[in-house]
Design a protein around this motif. Structure first.
Motif: not given
Length: 296
Positions: A88-93, A97-106
């Motif tokens: 469930d954690i890695f299910k794309p949908r 949302d987490l990926m937007r945060w992960y990619g948005g910060f250093d």
């Protein structure tokens, strides 16, 4: 940020505010690791100080002595949740949302704790519902050859790792194994002292291995051996192939905790070590975080 202090936050606006303030102070940022955390109850259980809590909070003794936690402190983005499955954690949908945060910060490092729940509880109940007594090895062979669970979990992990590395290719990702459990069939003892008033309403307290396997593996010794085989299978069929995968090699690795809780007294319930044990297990993670800090 004082030497012995770290900050945790899962509130997105608060994390953004603290991170922006940190970026405006280059000297402080250079000694403050920013840590992304996602996973299950080994990172989130409220029963005692869990593995991640020990990375965020210093003990009173450490605080009094000014002992720094993971270098000079850290900023932790915590997205973990008890009971979560890797599927469930890695299910794309769910991951979008987490990926937007992960990619948005250093983020300097990412910590993952996932996979343990995928092989217990409902999965075991359904898999062994109509089966009779067998050896621990035979029971493991049922999981390994009669289901696709290991491949499904490995594929889910691979999907998540690929997405994380696509947006932050230089951020190390650290996973972990689970320790071999010993208190088979023992449920969590919830009290007002350890988790507050929610103890009066919480139902999911385990055990998650002993009851669904008791008609197949009636003794504690057999259940322990089966659990060891399940964890070894998780390492050999999920974590090790991922660490060797050319797409992830050198950027994803895991910490092997299998033999690090060898005594019954190390365990709170069937699947969760005590707070003291989690403290011991947290030390290799602290070393990884310290090494990943910008000024390391």
């Amino acid at each position: 940020m004082p030497a012995g202090q770290s900050v945790q936050t899962t509130r997105r606006g608060e994390f953004r505010r603290i991170m922006r303030a940190l970026e405006n102070k280059p000297a402080l940022r250079a000694r403050t690791p920013v840590v992304f955390c996602e996973g299950d109850s080994w990172f989130s259980t409220p029963l005692a100080m869990n593995l991640l809590d020990w990375l965020v909070f210093p003990t009173p003794q450490e605080e009094a002595r000014g002992v720094p936690i993971v270098g000079q402190g850290g900023l932790f983005f915590r997205a973990e949740h008890s009971g979560d499955l890797a599927l469930d954690i890695f299910k794309p949908r769910n991951f979008n949302d987490l990926m937007r945060w992960y990619g948005g910060f250093d983020f300097d490092i990412a910590l993952l704790s996932a996979g343990g729940n995928d092989f217990v509880g409902t999965f075991l109940e359904k898999t062994f519902a109509r089966l009779g007594p067998m050896t621990p090895q035979a029971a493991f062979d049922v999981v390994r050859t009669k289901t696709t669970r290991y491949a499904d979990v490995r594929n889910a992990y691979a999907s998540g790792l690929a997405r994380m590395l696509a947006v932050r290719p230089n951020t190390p990702i650290i996973g972990h194994t689970y320790a071999y459990p010993l208190r088979m069939g023992v449920a969590a003892e919830l009290t007002l002292a350890n988790i507050g008033a929610i103890a009066l309403m919480k139902d999911d307290i385990g055990p998650w291995i002993g009851p669904p396997m008791k008609h197949v593996l009636p003794t504690v010794a057999e259940q322990r051996q089966f659990a060891r085989l399940l964890i070894d299978g998780f390492v050999e069929l999920v974590l090790e192939p991922l660490a060797r995968d050319p797409r992830f090699a050198g950027r994803y690795r895991f910490i092997d905790l299998r033999t690090q809780a060898p005594n019954v007294s190390d365990w709170f319930d069937e699947m969760h070590p005590t707070g003291e044990t989690f403290h011991r297990l947290s030390k290799p993670f602290a070393a990884e975080i310290a090494a990943a800090a910008p000024g390391a």
